[in-house]
Motif scaffolding. Structure first.
Motif, PDB file in Angstrom:
ATOM      1  N   ASP A 138       0.839  -1.200   0.000  1.00 10.15           N
ATOM      2  CA  ASP A 138       0.000   0.000   0.000  1.00 10.15           C
ATOM      3  C   ASP A 138       0.871   1.246   0.000  1.00 10.15           C
ATOM      4  OD1 ASP A 138      -2.310  -1.540   0.121  1.00 10.15           O
ATOM      5  OD2 ASP A 138      -2.397  -1.477   2.312  1.00 10.15           O
ATOM      6  N   TRP A 139       0.428   2.274  -0.734  1.00  6.10           N
ATOM      7  CA  TRP A 139       1.156   3.537  -0.811  1.00  6.10           C
ATOM      8  C   TRP A 139       0.769   4.407   0.391  1.00  6.10           C
ATOM      9  CZ3 TRP A 139       5.082   4.726  -4.003  1.00  6.10           C
ATOM     10  CH2 TRP A 139       5.496   6.056  -4.088  1.00  6.10           C
ATOM     11  N   THR A 140       1.229   3.987   1.551  1.00  8.36           N
ATOM     12  CA  THR A 140       0.878   4.705   2.768  1.00  8.36           C
ATOM     13  C   THR A 140       1.878   4.396   3.863  1.00  8.36           C
ATOM     14  OG1 THR A 140      -0.865   5.036   4.434  1.00  8.36           O
ATOM     15  CG2 THR A 140      -0.646   2.838   3.552  1.00  8.36           C
ATOM     16  N   ASP A 141       2.084   5.349   4.747  1.00  9.15           N
ATOM     17  CA  ASP A 141       2.803   5.134   5.997  1.00  9.15           C
ATOM     18  C   ASP A 141       1.783   5.202   7.118  1.00  9.15           C
ATOM     19  OD1 ASP A 141       5.205   5.011   4.592  1.00  9.15           O
ATOM     20  OD2 ASP A 141       5.583   7.155   4.825  1.00  9.15           O
ATOM     21  N   ARG A 142       2.044   4.443   8.187  1.00 12.02           N
ATOM     22  CA  ARG A 142       1.034   4.310   9.226  1.00 12.02           C
ATOM     23  C   ARG A 142       1.642   4.364  10.619  1.00 12.02           C
ATOM     24  NH1 ARG A 142      -1.360  -0.881   6.109  1.00 12.02           N
ATOM     25  NH2 ARG A 142      -2.849   0.169   4.751  1.00 12.02           N
ATOM     26  N   LEU A 143       0.802   4.745  11.550  1.00  9.73           N
ATOM     27  CA  LEU A 143       1.100   4.598  12.969  1.00  9.73           C
ATOM     28  C   LEU A 143      -0.084   3.855  13.558  1.00  9.73           C
ATOM     29  CD1 LEU A 143       2.821   5.317  15.511  1.00  9.73           C
ATOM     30  CD2 LEU A 143       1.393   7.369  15.717  1.00  9.73           C
ATOM     31  N   TYR A 144       0.179   2.665  14.085  1.00 13.61           N
ATOM     32  CA  TYR A 144      -0.892   1.778  14.552  1.00 13.61           C
ATOM     33  C   TYR A 144      -0.740   1.604  16.056  1.00 13.61           C
ATOM     34  CZ  TYR A 144      -4.222  -2.118  13.912  1.00 13.61           C
ATOM     35  OH  TYR A 144      -5.328  -2.927  13.946  1.00 13.61           O
ATOM     36  N   TYR A 209      -8.281  -0.076  18.362  1.00 13.23           N
ATOM     37  CA  TYR A 209      -6.998   0.304  17.775  1.00 13.23           C
ATOM     38  C   TYR A 209      -7.198   1.543  16.919  1.00 13.23           C
ATOM     39  CZ  TYR A 209      -5.746  -4.561  18.863  1.00 13.23           C
ATOM     40  OH  TYR A 209      -5.529  -5.761  19.495  1.00 13.23           O
ATOM     41  N   ALA A 210      -6.212   2.411  16.927  1.00 15.16           N
ATOM     42  CA  ALA A 210      -6.232   3.580  16.039  1.00 15.16           C
ATOM     43  C   ALA A 210      -5.126   3.408  15.006  1.00 15.16           C
ATOM     44  CB  ALA A 210      -6.015   4.871  16.822  1.00 15.16           C
ATOM     45  N   ARG A 211      -5.471   3.684  13.755  1.00 16.58           N
ATOM     46  CA  ARG A 211      -4.462   3.656  12.694  1.00 16.58           C
ATOM     47  C   ARG A 211      -4.419   5.029  12.042  1.00 16.58           C
ATOM     48  NH1 ARG A 211      -5.612  -0.357   8.125  1.00 16.58           N
ATOM     49  NH2 ARG A 211      -6.441   1.473   7.068  1.00 16.58           N
ATOM     50  N   PHE A 212      -3.287   5.699  12.213  1.00 14.31           N
ATOM     51  CA  PHE A 212      -3.065   7.008  11.608  1.00 14.31           C
ATOM     52  C   PHE A 212      -2.439   6.775  10.238  1.00 14.31           C
ATOM     53  CE2 PHE A 212      -3.138   7.384  16.118  1.00 14.31           C
ATOM     54  CZ  PHE A 212      -3.762   8.588  16.394  1.00 14.31           C
ATOM     55  N   ASN A 213      -3.092   7.252   9.207  1.00 11.16           N
ATOM     56  CA  ASN A 213      -2.660   6.987   7.829  1.00 11.16           C
ATOM     57  C   ASN A 213      -2.131   8.253   7.171  1.00 11.16           C
ATOM     58  OD1 ASN A 213      -3.883   4.244   7.829  1.00 11.16           O
ATOM     59  ND2 ASN A 213      -5.798   5.396   7.950  1.00 11.16           N
ATOM     60  N   PHE A 214      -0.991   8.126   6.527  1.00 14.46           N
ATOM     61  CA  PHE A 214      -0.426   9.237   5.754  1.00 14.46           C
ATOM     62  C   PHE A 214      -0.191   8.754   4.334  1.00 14.46           C
ATOM     63  CE2 PHE A 214       3.256  11.608   4.088  1.00 14.46           C
ATOM     64  CZ  PHE A 214       2.743  12.891   4.148  1.00 14.46           C
ATOM     65  N   TYR A 215      -0.829   9.422   3.372  1.00 12.40           N
ATOM     66  CA  TYR A 215      -0.712   9.059   1.965  1.00 12.40           C
ATOM     67  C   TYR A 215       0.055  10.167   1.236  1.00 12.40           C
ATOM     68  CZ  TYR A 215      -4.640   6.063   3.347  1.00 12.40           C
ATOM     69  OH  TYR A 215      -5.443   5.158   3.992  1.00 12.40           O
ATOM     70  N   PRO A 216       1.352   9.970   0.971  1.00 11.20           N
ATOM     71  CA  PRO A 216       2.108  10.986   0.235  1.00 11.20           C
ATOM     72  C   PRO A 216       1.643  11.045  -1.221  1.00 11.20           C
ATOM     73  CG  PRO A 216       3.570   9.430   1.376  1.00 11.20           C
ATOM     74  CD  PRO A 216       2.201   8.840   1.378  1.00 11.20           C
TER      75      PRO A 216
END
Length: 353
Positions: A138-144, A209-216
């Protein structure tokens, strides 16, 4: 293609997408989506007519409760999700959560790496766990992060940059927990069940759970997805969308639709475990996230997961001769979910009778 990014080994750990971009690396072909609907990637779709549900009107004190319950039932039966307004989470908290998310992903690489996800764990900063050599990335960085119960939080993964991140997340978690309980009860009542029916199956110690998603920005939005098609393994998912940039898409009857961004709303969708509990009256929608060539995007998803010791099964009142039992009794569905999801199978199929 960068040789460091295109290894076919199952131990391959991709760099954060943000880091690859800042280094000027070419993206790996492992990000190229090859699913059966690949021709639809990057296409323009109509906006889904997902209903807006006023949670304030679901209160026992509201004279409009019955009408709003019908609207909730219709939304979850037709789309599997709804846009929740008047949900009790303040606009300022929603904005603080968005800003804290953006600030964390904007911090220096060295700071973010303090919270890096271990290779064998889902929690922390990074991206997908690599479970298959054929896995599309996936084209994303995450904080889970585990956010509930409070005693199970792993604070070593909770960022201290920006300084208010932990306080904002704590408030966001408590607000999400309250909203989740309200929606569980309303869903039960909308089906003619006791309001505690789904909450009892949810268990004494459910997890959130929280998933913080960053899509550049992505150089090839016609080939690459921010998140590949999937349905959630939760009972319920509460999503805080980016208020400016769209990206979420939902599938219905083989057609993809865009999900509009309503800045004051939370998008709430059914997960597989609620589809099982409702005996298919509510369905867990397949969704994905598109990429964008010019704009970055963030979102925060909260997954409401039943207690791992609880048995999940269709509510007895929702089964009869006309509608027989459709799903098996399952326990710790999340394990089943991850075994199937990353190899491209719908996990809920394994739970169907």
């Amino acid at each position: 293609m960068s040789s460091s990014s295109s290894s076919s080994s199952s131990t391959f750990v991709p760099k954060p997408v943000q880091e690859q971009l800042s280094n000027g690396e070419e993206f790996s072909e492992r990000y190229i989506y090859k699913g059966p609907d690949r021709e639809t990637v990057g296409a323009h779709f109509p906006v889904a007519d997902i209903q807006v549900v006023d949670l304030r009107k679901l209160s026992y004190l509201s004279p409009e409760r019955d009408e709003e319950l019908k609207k909730l039932k219709s939304a979850l039966n037709s789309w599997g999700c709804f846009q929740a307004v008047n949900h009790g989470m303040s606009i300022s908290l929603m904005e603080q959560t968005r800003e804290a998310t953006k600030s964390f992903f904007a911090t220096a690489k060295k700071e973010k790496q303090k919270y890096a996800r271990p290779e064998d764990d889902i929690e922390g900063y990074g991206n997908d766990m690599i479970l298959s050599e054929k896995q599309t990335l996936d084209w994303t960085d995450r904080l889970y992060l585990t956010i509930m119960p409070i005693g199970q939080r792993k604070l070593q993964y909770w960022p201290q940059t920006p300084p208010n991140f932990r306080d904002v997340l704590d408030e966001f978690a408590k607000a999400s927990e309250r909203i989740g309980e309200e929606v569980f009860k309303a869903m039960a009542v909308s089906l003619g069940l006791d309001e505690h029916c789904f909450m009892e199956m949810y268990g004494k110690e459910p997890k959130m759970y929280a998933r913080f998603n960053f899509y550049p920005p992505c150089p090839r939005p016609d080939l690459v997805l921010g998140v590949k098609p999937h349905a959630d393994g939760s009972a319920l998912t509460i999503l805080l969308q980016d208020k400016d940039v769209e990206g979420l898409q939902v599938e219905k009857n083989g057609q993809w639709f865009r999900v509009a961004t309503i800045p004051v709303a939370l998008l709430i969708n059914v997960g597989d475990q609620m589809e099982i509990m409702s005996n298919g009256y509510f369905w867990s929608p397949v969704h994905r996230v598109s990429t964008n060539a010019s704009n970055e995007r963030i979102s925060v998803a909260v997954f409401c997961i039943p207690d791992g010791e609880s048995e999940i099964e269709p509510a007895g009142e929702l089964m009869d001769e006309d509608r027989p039992r459709l799903y098996k009794t399952v326990k710790n569905y999340v394990d089943l979910y991850f075994q199937n999801y990353q190899i491209g199978r719908r996990p809920i199929d394994a739970a169907k009778i």
